[in-house]
Design an enzyme around this catalytic site. Structure first.
Site, PDB file in Angstrom:
ATOM      1  N   LYS A  79      -0.404 -21.290  35.882  1.00 42.17           N
ATOM      2  CA  LYS A  79       0.116 -22.628  36.169  1.00 42.17           C
ATOM      3  C   LYS A  79       1.466 -22.846  35.493  1.00 42.17           C
ATOM      4  CE  LYS A  79      -1.351 -27.503  35.906  1.00 42.17           C
ATOM      5  NZ  LYS A  79      -2.473 -28.391  35.495  1.00 42.17           N
ATOM      6  N   SER A 154      -3.702 -31.637  38.981  1.00 41.05           N
ATOM      7  CA  SER A 154      -2.349 -31.116  38.969  1.00 41.05           C
ATOM      8  C   SER A 154      -2.260 -29.602  39.160  1.00 41.05           C
ATOM      9  CB  SER A 154      -1.686 -31.472  37.633  1.00 41.05           C
ATOM     10  OG  SER A 154      -2.393 -30.864  36.545  1.00 41.05           O
ATOM     11  N   SER A 178      -7.854 -31.714  36.338  1.00 43.60           N
ATOM     12  CA  SER A 178      -6.788 -31.006  37.055  1.00 43.60           C
ATOM     13  C   SER A 178      -7.167 -29.622  37.552  1.00 43.60           C
ATOM     14  CB  SER A 178      -5.548 -30.882  36.163  1.00 43.60           C
ATOM     15  OG  SER A 178      -4.884 -32.114  36.064  1.00 43.60           O
TER      16      SER A 178
END
Length: 463
Positions: A79, A154, A178
């Site tokens: 990420k 996210s 997330s």
């Protein structure tokens, strides 16, 4: 190469270690998949071939010396808020669009030690603070089954990459769901470990101080378990991991399992999600699991809204000065959060902190009576990607964050929780089932998820 990119992590590692698969060919197979789908999905960036080649060269040298790393040759997406040395790590922010990570995060360091090959960075919402994966650096990530939809946020880039076959593993973060909600929407597995299980002391400061964790995102529960074992364990650089211990998995027939279709909250759930969840629970009961209906007793007024000042002031602390200089640098929704963070009073922040503590205490008390808790991961399937959240859930008008209601409390309780696919809703879109347990019971949660996955395989709609 198409066959290779359908293999799970355990199979890839075993074949690479045995000399039956060339790790360079494995990487190339997944890179070809990225090339084929990323223009549409916009999920993966920073594919630095020289860094991939360096990882491969190091792995070859280790294999030649007789080593057999746990994740030998397994590709992974990281990420874009987690440091990966030598790569641009932007946090989805114009403030960091030219930032090159000077070191690996401890989790990335451990992945490399386990023989994994980092292929690139997964898109994120700015500072991982939005339930839609879009930002001013890379733009919008799209759902792997329907490009008009979102995979949430996210960790949307990581979830989409795994669902679309761009990598078998991804490394996300989870400060409020997330790395559970996007996997639920995309039809893959997202595991939020206990706080303190995986070190996270090298990299950016973040808004979710004290509750955010590093989170594996995978195609299968077995791969989540494999990845977790490679990542977990204390590190002297992270005091939150010292003295923390993980229990061994207990036999599932000895566990007392609660099911809570709305997590004890007065919140709407779409009919298709409720139906998929109920069917999954019925299947588990038919398999002989000890399941009973029980809702946690939350403190009065407990909901995500009462906790949001903590995120807002976290952002304001880190980026308030930059916002004052130029609000237009930020994503509009993140800018509003910073502005609100600068306005909250100390008493209001203290009230939010106490609400967080009371939620943690309520869940801790619940887990003195039950070993595991089942609930939906989200109350809705994926929605259109031109808005922050669905406008209606369960037939009623809702606020943009209503899709996130079932995940944050487990962060505040520091507890492990995993999302596994449990069926499909409207238009064949994936639905996720969430399994949570008390802090430190990560292996129980994973073992239960493995059984759920095996029992519900026929209900799953793969991306």
């Amino acid at each position: 190469m198409e066959l290779t990119n359908r293999l799970d992590a355990a199979t890839i590692a075993a074949r690479v270690a045995a000399g039956r698969l060339d790790p360079a060919e494995v990487a190339a197979a997944f890179q070809a998949r990225i090339a084929a789908r990323n223009d549409q999905l916009n999920a993966v960036f920073e594919q630095r071939q020289e860094l991939v080649d360096a990882d491969l060269a190091q792995l070859r040298a280790r294999l030649a010396q007789g080593e057999r790393p746990l994740l030998a040759g397994v590709p992974v997406i990281v990420k874009d808020v987690i440091w990966s040395q030598g790569r641009r790590v932007t946090q989805g922010s114009q403030l960091y669009r030219d930032f090159i990570a000077p070191a690996d995060a401890i989790a990335v360091e451990r992945l490399r030690r386990a023989g994994a090959i980092v292929l690139g960075m997964g898109n994120t919402s700015e500072f991982a603070c939005k339930g839609l994966t879009t930002n001013k650096v890379y733009g919008l990530t799209r759902h792997p089954l329907d490009a008009t939809l979102t995979a949430g946020g996210s960790s949307g880039g990581c979830a989409v990459a795994v669902a679309a076959g761009m990598a078998p593993l991804a490394l996300g973060t989870d400060g409020g769901g997330s790395s559970r909600r996007p996997p639920a929407h995309a039809g893959v597995v997202g595991f939020k470990p206990s706080y303190g299980a995986i070190p996270d002391a090298v990299g950016f400061a973040h808004a979710f101080n004290g509750i955010q964790v590093i989170a594996p995102i995978t195609r299968t529960v077995a791969d989540a378990e494999l990845m977790f074992e490679a990542l977990a364990g204390a590190d002297p650089r992270d005091p939150d991991t010292l003295g923390f211990s993980l229990g061994a998995a207990r036999p599932l027939h000895t566990l007392k399992i609660a099911v809570s279709p709305r997590l004890g909250l007065d919140t709407p759930v779409d009919d298709d999600v409720a139906q998929a969840f109920d069917q999954a629970v019925a299947r588990l009961q038919a398999a002989g699991l000890s399941i009973e209906r029980a809702d946690p007793a939350w403190p009065r007024g407990a909901d995500e809204a009462v906790l949001m000042p903590l995120q807002h002031v976290g952002l304001a602390n880190l980026y308030g000065d930059a916002w004052r200089r130029d609000p237009e640098v930020f994503d509009a929704d993140v800018a509003r959060q910073i502005e609100r963070g600068l306005a909250w009073t100390g008493a209001e922040v203290a009230r939010a902190r106490e609400a967080s503590r009371q939620i943690a205490l309520a869940l801790a008390g619940f887990f003195t009576r039950y070993d595991l808790l089942l609930c939906p991961t989200t109350p809705c399937v994926a929605w259109r990607n031109d808005r922050l959240g669905p406008e209606r859930i369960g037939g009623v008008a809702v606020e943009p964050r209503a899709h996130a209601v079932f995940t944050p409390f487990f962060n505040h309780a520091l507890a492990p929780a995993i999302s596994v696919p449990c069926g499909s809703g409207r238009d064949g879109l994936p639905v996720g089932l969430q399994i949570a347990g008390p802090r430190g019971a990560d292996r129980n949660v994973l073992a239960a998820a493995r059984l759920v996955e095996s029992l519900l395989a026929s209900f799953v709609n793969p991306a």
